[in-house]
Design a protein around this motif. Structure first.
Motif, PDB file in Angstrom:
ATOM      1  N   TRP A 236      42.888  57.409  19.083  1.00 52.75           N
ATOM      2  CA  TRP A 236      41.448  57.328  18.899  1.00 52.75           C
ATOM      3  C   TRP A 236      40.704  57.287  20.230  1.00 52.75           C
ATOM      4  CZ3 TRP A 236      40.244  58.299  14.055  1.00 52.75           C
ATOM      5  CH2 TRP A 236      41.169  57.994  13.056  1.00 52.75           C
ATOM      6  N   GLY A 237      41.461  57.303  21.329  1.00 53.56           N
ATOM      7  CA  GLY A 237      40.820  57.374  22.632  1.00 53.56           C
ATOM      8  C   GLY A 237      40.433  56.039  23.231  1.00 53.56           C
ATOM      9  N   TYR A 238      41.047  54.949  22.795  1.00 55.20           N
ATOM     10  CA  TYR A 238      40.736  53.651  23.403  1.00 55.20           C
ATOM     11  C   TYR A 238      41.999  52.821  23.547  1.00 55.20           C
ATOM     12  CZ  TYR A 238      41.130  51.270  18.865  1.00 55.20           C
ATOM     13  OH  TYR A 238      41.594  50.757  17.661  1.00 55.20           O
ATOM     14  N   THR A 239      41.887  51.755  24.309  1.00 57.86           N
ATOM     15  CA  THR A 239      42.968  50.782  24.415  1.00 57.86           C
ATOM     16  C   THR A 239      42.346  49.396  24.461  1.00 57.86           C
ATOM     17  OG1 THR A 239      44.947  50.147  25.681  1.00 57.86           O
ATOM     18  CG2 THR A 239      43.003  50.777  26.939  1.00 57.86           C
ATOM     19  N   THR A 240      43.038  48.414  23.954  1.00 62.13           N
ATOM     20  CA  THR A 240      42.535  47.041  23.942  1.00 62.13           C
ATOM     21  C   THR A 240      43.019  46.318  25.195  1.00 62.13           C
ATOM     22  OG1 THR A 240      42.562  46.980  21.523  1.00 62.13           O
ATOM     23  CG2 THR A 240      42.504  44.870  22.677  1.00 62.13           C
ATOM     24  N   VAL A 241      42.089  45.762  25.942  1.00 55.07           N
ATOM     25  CA  VAL A 241      42.434  45.074  27.190  1.00 55.07           C
ATOM     26  C   VAL A 241      41.647  43.770  27.297  1.00 55.07           C
ATOM     27  CG1 VAL A 241      42.965  47.209  28.414  1.00 55.07           C
ATOM     28  CG2 VAL A 241      40.640  46.288  28.495  1.00 55.07           C
ATOM     29  N   GLY A 242      42.115  42.896  28.158  1.00 52.20           N
ATOM     30  CA  GLY A 242      41.381  41.674  28.457  1.00 52.20           C
ATOM     31  C   GLY A 242      40.235  41.975  29.397  1.00 52.20           C
ATOM     32  N   ILE A 243      39.212  41.136  29.393  1.00 56.17           N
ATOM     33  CA  ILE A 243      38.034  41.409  30.223  1.00 56.17           C
ATOM     34  C   ILE A 243      38.363  41.375  31.713  1.00 56.17           C
ATOM     35  CG2 ILE A 243      36.421  40.584  28.479  1.00 56.17           C
ATOM     36  CD1 ILE A 243      36.217  37.975  30.048  1.00 56.17           C
ATOM     37  N   GLU A 244      39.465  40.729  32.073  1.00 57.00           N
ATOM     38  CA  GLU A 244      39.838  40.676  33.497  1.00 57.00           C
ATOM     39  C   GLU A 244      40.216  42.051  34.045  1.00 57.00           C
ATOM     40  OE1 GLU A 244      43.542  40.065  31.071  1.00 57.00           O
ATOM     41  OE2 GLU A 244      41.493  39.238  31.070  1.00 57.00           O
ATOM     42  N   GLU A 245      40.477  43.022  33.143  1.00 54.20           N
ATOM     43  CA  GLU A 245      40.854  44.356  33.588  1.00 54.20           C
ATOM     44  C   GLU A 245      39.667  45.290  33.767  1.00 54.20           C
ATOM     45  OE1 GLU A 245      44.310  46.198  31.840  1.00 54.20           O
ATOM     46  OE2 GLU A 245      44.859  44.331  30.841  1.00 54.20           O
ATOM     47  N   LEU A 246      38.481  44.781  33.559  1.00 48.72           N
ATOM     48  CA  LEU A 246      37.289  45.631  33.664  1.00 48.72           C
ATOM     49  C   LEU A 246      36.810  45.689  35.115  1.00 48.72           C
ATOM     50  CD1 LEU A 246      35.404  44.477  30.448  1.00 48.72           C
ATOM     51  CD2 LEU A 246      37.109  46.299  30.731  1.00 48.72           C
ATOM     52  N   ILE A 247      37.682  46.198  35.955  1.00 50.18           N
ATOM     53  CA  ILE A 247      37.389  46.279  37.381  1.00 50.18           C
ATOM     54  C   ILE A 247      36.899  47.683  37.713  1.00 50.18           C
ATOM     55  CG2 ILE A 247      38.283  45.977  39.704  1.00 50.18           C
ATOM     56  CD1 ILE A 247      38.272  43.429  38.010  1.00 50.18           C
ATOM     57  N   THR A 248      35.654  47.800  38.072  1.00 50.76           N
ATOM     58  CA  THR A 248      35.087  49.082  38.478  1.00 50.76           C
ATOM     59  C   THR A 248      33.950  48.847  39.458  1.00 50.76           C
ATOM     60  OG1 THR A 248      33.984  51.101  37.735  1.00 50.76           O
ATOM     61  CG2 THR A 248      33.522  49.102  36.478  1.00 50.76           C
ATOM     62  N   GLN A 249      33.817  49.729  40.430  1.00 48.81           N
ATOM     63  CA  GLN A 249      32.703  49.669  41.362  1.00 48.81           C
ATOM     64  C   GLN A 249      31.500  50.446  40.827  1.00 48.81           C
ATOM     65  OE1 GLN A 249      32.851  47.643  43.987  1.00 48.81           O
ATOM     66  NE2 GLN A 249      34.939  47.150  43.308  1.00 48.81           N
ATOM     67  N   GLY A 250      31.704  51.098  39.680  1.00 46.11           N
ATOM     68  CA  GLY A 250      30.621  51.842  39.055  1.00 46.11           C
ATOM     69  C   GLY A 250      29.882  50.995  38.035  1.00 46.11           C
ATOM     70  N   TYR A 251      29.490  51.638  36.937  1.00 48.48           N
ATOM     71  CA  TYR A 251      28.738  50.951  35.891  1.00 48.48           C
ATOM     72  C   TYR A 251      29.665  50.525  34.754  1.00 48.48           C
ATOM     73  CZ  TYR A 251      24.501  52.754  38.094  1.00 48.48           C
ATOM     74  OH  TYR A 251      23.494  53.038  38.987  1.00 48.48           O
ATOM     75  N   LEU A 252      29.433  49.323  34.273  1.00 53.13           N
ATOM     76  CA  LEU A 252      30.113  48.838  33.080  1.00 53.13           C
ATOM     77  C   LEU A 252      29.147  49.008  31.914  1.00 53.13           C
ATOM     78  CD1 LEU A 252      32.530  47.429  31.754  1.00 53.13           C
ATOM     79  CD2 LEU A 252      31.520  45.229  32.423  1.00 53.13           C
ATOM     80  N   VAL A 253      29.532  49.815  30.941  1.00 52.96           N
ATOM     81  CA  VAL A 253      28.653  50.165  29.823  1.00 52.96           C
ATOM     82  C   VAL A 253      29.138  49.461  28.561  1.00 52.96           C
ATOM     83  CG1 VAL A 253      27.658  52.045  28.471  1.00 52.96           C
ATOM     84  CG2 VAL A 253      28.252  52.417  30.877  1.00 52.96           C
TER      85      VAL A 253
END
Length: 322
Positions: A236-253
């Motif tokens: 389905w094009g997604y994966t379940t992760v913990g919020i600690e993995e939301l590492i990006t220097q861009g935008y979090l949407v």
């Protein structure tokens, strides 16, 4: 019909005078022959003209519901309409659409009472196909096929629904309309926009991160943007992760709806506050857009994302000018 009325008027006027009643008797056979001829002609004409009426259709899968609505076909019935209104939002369903209950277990008795011609489902609900086929003809349409081009999947689903509902011409118009809409939206987006990490909250510790094979990823690519999530995804094009993995220097949407269990995270969770996107005020919030949707959802996501980016850029420009 005009010829018939003219002849009728002529007959009444002619036959109504005493001095012409004998002549009227001679006209009478001609009058009735005209009447019969016109009746046969009208009958043939009515049968030869296509009615172009859509079948009485129910859609269990929300992707197919929104596709029907985009073609101007209001389904007789759909499943979990209240949830549809929360997760899909648009196209909205009119009040006359009957809610047949759960998508995985619709109310068979209610569905059977609706005099349906056609029921549309996706492979996700194939287990109930034998039961539904006792009520009406069932068509299973596969939209999410990771082996094919995602946009083309949506196009083919739209065309297939158009064929099944006698709306093929409308389907082509809808496809072109949505394609051009995304192209126009693309022109409004800055080419140097940072990568986007698109998520939906599951609870206060976990999210779905959308990558390759998702509707969001497809739209991001068509807009000339970059998806920050490069990890593996499911079919389905997604994966379940913990919020600690939301590492990006861009935008979090963040795409709504946010469950009640996660609402407190934005104010009190230290792990959340430590994320780079949060620390640099690069979090974008979007209203609900069906992540497993069809062409209408794709364009809505493009439109909402473009507006959020425009607002964000204006905010950042204002901060620079302070």
């Amino acid at each position: 019909m005009l010829v018939f009325l003219d002849n009728l008027l002529l007959f009444v006027r002619y036959f109504g005078h005493p001095q012409t009643r004998v002549g009227g008797l001679l006209v009478l056979p001609f009058f009735f022959l005209t009447l019969v001829s016109l009746s046969v002609e009208a009958s043939v004409s009515s049968h030869s003209q296509p009615q172009n009426e859509a079948p009485r259709v129910a859609a269990i899968d929300w992707t197919l519901v929104e596709t029907l609505m985009s073609l101007g076909v209001v389904p007789v019935a759909a499943a979990q309409i209240k949830d549809y209104q929360a997760w899909v939002v648009e196209p909205s369903l009119p009040e006359q659409v009957v809610d047949v209950g759960l998508r995985a277990q619709p109310n068979r008795e209610l569905a059977a009472s609706l005099n349906l011609d056609l029921i549309l489902i996706s492979p996700l609900y194939s287990a109930i196909e034998p039961t539904l086929s006792q009520i009406a003809s069932v068509q299973t349409l596969t939209t999410y096929n990771p082996e094919n081009d995602f946009w083309q999947n949506l196009v083919e689903t739209t065309r297939r629904v158009g064929e099944l509902t006698d709306r093929s011409a409308e389907a082509e118009a809808v496809i072109e309309h949505h394609r051009s809409r995304i192209e126009r939206i693309k022109e409004t987006i800055a080419v140097d926009t940072p990568p986007l990490l698109v998520v939906q909250f599951i609870d206060d510790r976990h999210v779905r991160a959308y990558g390759k094979g998702s509707l969001y990823d497809m739209v991001i690519n068509r807009l000339g943007l970059q998806n920050a999530w490069k990890g593996e995804t499911n079919m389905w094009g997604y994966t379940t992760v913990g919020i600690e993995e939301l590492i990006t220097q861009g935008y979090l949407v963040i795409v709504d709806p946010v469950p009640m269990s996660a609402e407190g995270i934005f104010d009190s969770n230290r792990l959340w506050q430590a994320l780079p996107a949060v620390r640099h005020d690069r979090v974008l919030s979007l209203p609900a857009v069906w992540s497993f949707g069809a062409l209408p959802s794709a364009v809505r996501f493009a439109d909402e994302l473009s507006q959020a980016l425009t607002d964000q850029h204006a905010t950042e420009l204002g901060l620079k000018n302070l």
